[in-house]
Scaffold this motif. Structure first.
Motif, mmCIF file in Angstrom:
data_model
loop_
_atom_site.group_PDB
_atom_site.id
_atom_site.type_symbol
_atom_site.label_atom_id
_atom_site.label_comp_id
_atom_site.label_asym_id
_atom_site.label_seq_id
_atom_site.Cartn_x
_atom_site.Cartn_y
_atom_site.Cartn_z
ATOM 1 N N ARG A 127 -36.291 -0.403 10.056
ATOM 2 C CA ARG A 127 -35.380 0.740 10.101
ATOM 3 C C ARG A 127 -34.089 0.378 9.369
ATOM 4 N N TYR A 128 -33.488 1.391 8.740
ATOM 5 C CA TYR A 128 -32.191 1.232 8.095
ATOM 6 C C TYR A 128 -31.113 1.327 9.174
ATOM 7 N N HIS A 129 -30.161 0.381 9.170
ATOM 8 C CA HIS A 129 -29.088 0.417 10.161
ATOM 9 C C HIS A 129 -27.767 0.872 9.527
ATOM 10 N N ASP A 130 -27.312 0.155 8.535
ATOM 11 C CA ASP A 130 -26.071 0.515 7.861
ATOM 12 C C ASP A 130 -25.992 -0.258 6.552
ATOM 13 N N GLY A 131 -24.878 -0.072 5.854
ATOM 14 C CA GLY A 131 -24.732 -0.766 4.577
ATOM 15 C C GLY A 131 -23.285 -0.901 4.181
ATOM 16 N N ALA A 132 -23.051 -1.809 3.246
ATOM 17 C CA ALA A 132 -21.715 -2.026 2.703
ATOM 18 C C ALA A 132 -21.721 -1.592 1.244
ATOM 19 N N LEU A 133 -20.825 -0.652 0.917
ATOM 20 C CA LEU A 133 -20.713 -0.176 -0.455
ATOM 21 C C LEU A 133 -19.952 -1.197 -1.296
ATOM 22 N N HIS A 134 -20.355 -1.320 -2.555
ATOM 23 C CA HIS A 134 -19.670 -2.201 -3.496
ATOM 24 C C HIS A 134 -18.594 -1.400 -4.228
ATOM 25 N N ASN A 135 -17.675 -2.116 -4.850
ATOM 26 C CA ASN A 135 -16.518 -1.480 -5.495
ATOM 27 C C ASN A 135 -16.862 -0.657 -6.728
ATOM 28 N N ASP A 136 -18.061 -0.823 -7.292
ATOM 29 C CA ASP A 136 -18.390 -0.124 -8.528
ATOM 30 C C ASP A 136 -19.111 1.210 -8.300
ATOM 31 N N CYS A 137 -19.054 1.746 -7.097
ATOM 32 C CA CYS A 137 -19.654 3.057 -6.818
ATOM 33 C C CYS A 137 -18.828 4.140 -7.503
ATOM 34 N N GLY A 138 -19.502 5.201 -7.901
ATOM 35 C CA GLY A 138 -18.795 6.338 -8.470
ATOM 36 C C GLY A 138 -19.347 6.758 -9.808
ATOM 37 N N LYS A 139 -18.557 7.538 -10.514
ATOM 38 C CA LYS A 139 -18.960 8.111 -11.798
ATOM 39 C C LYS A 139 -19.096 7.001 -12.838
ATOM 40 N N ILE A 140 -20.167 7.091 -13.637
ATOM 41 C CA ILE A 140 -20.375 6.135 -14.721
ATOM 42 C C ILE A 140 -20.685 6.884 -16.007
ATOM 43 N N LYS A 141 -20.492 6.227 -17.125
ATOM 44 C CA LYS A 141 -20.807 6.790 -18.434
ATOM 45 C C LYS A 141 -22.080 6.105 -18.919
ATOM 46 N N VAL A 142 -23.076 6.923 -19.279
ATOM 47 C CA VAL A 142 -24.341 6.396 -19.787
ATOM 48 C C VAL A 142 -24.521 6.922 -21.201
ATOM 49 N N GLY A 143 -24.643 6.021 -22.155
ATOM 50 C CA GLY A 143 -24.869 6.431 -23.537
ATOM 51 C C GLY A 143 -26.230 7.093 -23.690
ATOM 52 N N ARG A 144 -26.272 8.207 -24.372
ATOM 53 C CA ARG A 144 -27.520 8.964 -24.525
ATOM 54 C C ARG A 144 -28.605 8.151 -25.229
ATOM 55 N N ASN A 145 -28.229 7.217 -26.103
ATOM 56 C CA ASN A 145 -29.206 6.437 -26.847
ATOM 57 C C ASN A 145 -29.527 5.096 -26.197
ATOM 58 N N LEU A 146 -28.929 4.823 -25.063
ATOM 59 C CA LEU A 146 -29.227 3.587 -24.341
ATOM 60 C C LEU A 146 -30.530 3.747 -23.557
ATOM 61 N N PRO A 147 -31.161 2.628 -23.176
ATOM 62 C CA PRO A 147 -32.376 2.737 -22.351
ATOM 63 C C PRO A 147 -32.060 3.446 -21.038
ATOM 64 N N CYS A 148 -33.020 4.229 -20.569
ATOM 65 C CA CYS A 148 -32.828 4.982 -19.336
ATOM 66 C C CYS A 148 -32.654 4.044 -18.148
ATOM 67 N N LEU A 149 -31.846 4.466 -17.202
ATOM 68 C CA LEU A 149 -31.576 3.688 -15.992
ATOM 69 C C LEU A 149 -32.810 3.522 -15.108
ATOM 70 N N CYS A 150 -33.817 4.377 -15.300
ATOM 71 C CA CYS A 150 -35.020 4.310 -14.464
ATOM 72 C C CYS A 150 -35.979 3.206 -14.900
ATOM 73 N N GLY A 151 -35.695 2.567 -16.032
ATOM 74 C CA GLY A 151 -36.554 1.481 -16.490
ATOM 75 C C GLY A 151 -37.776 1.914 -17.278
ATOM 76 N N SER A 152 -37.815 3.158 -17.702
ATOM 77 C CA SER A 152 -38.985 3.680 -18.425
ATOM 78 C C SER A 152 -39.112 3.127 -19.845
#
Length: 165
Positions: A127-152
């Motif tokens: 079961r999931y209990h809780d978690g600690a967020l890291h400082n890099d959460c939030g909006k990010i910029k992804v270049g359209r020509n970069l590899p997809c974040l999903c690993g495809s």
């Protein structure tokens, strides 16, 4: 169909058995992946059921759906997890952590949620209990020509960014 959690396995061999109740996760990373797939599909009943009993008491399916409203979860990266441990070590764990980065769209922008999650075995079930967020959460910029974040291995503009349209 590729699994929502971005594993190399097809959905029917990865998270679907957990979300349908045909199987239960053997270790924390499997639960993490299935919870991500549930969020990606809007299956908040599964998300609620996978919290520890203590945390379930303060939540509802409606609360979870409301908090995720407007978000489209599209990619998951596992940064650190115990499946790298030998099988015999993993089987004896009662507590575990999984560090992950989940990516989502909100208002046609890309965001990331980077968390180290704490998991507990209750009555032999992870079961999931809780978690600690890291400082890099939030909006990010992804270049359209970069590899997809999903690993495809496709370009972002030819893969997950099409979900914005």
């Amino acid at each position: 169909m590729r699994c929502f959690c971005c594993s190399p396995l097809p959905y029917n061999q990865c998270c679907e058995p957990f979300l349908t109740g045909a199987a239960i996760p053997d270790y924390a990373e499997q639960l993490m992946r299935s919870r991500f797939s549930a969020y990606a599909q809007g299956n908040y009943r599964y998300v609620l059921q996978t919290y520890t009993e203590e945390k379930q008491a303060g939540l509802s399916v409606e609360n979870l759906a409301e908090s995720a409203q407007g978000s489209t979860w599209f990619a998951l990266a596992i940064n650190a997890s115990s499946p790298s441990l030998p099988e015999f070590s993993r089987d004896t764990l009662e507590r575990d952590t999984v560090e992950f980065t989940a990516y989502y769209f909100e208002n046609k922008q890309v965001f990331q949620l980077h968390e180290t999650s704490n998991f507990i075995k209750e009555n032999g079930v992870w079961r999931y209990h809780d978690g600690a967020l890291h400082n890099d959460c939030g909006k990010i910029k992804v270049g359209r020509n970069l590899p997809c974040l999903c690993g495809s291995k496709k370009k972002f503009k030819q893969c997950c960014s099409t979900k914005l349209r």
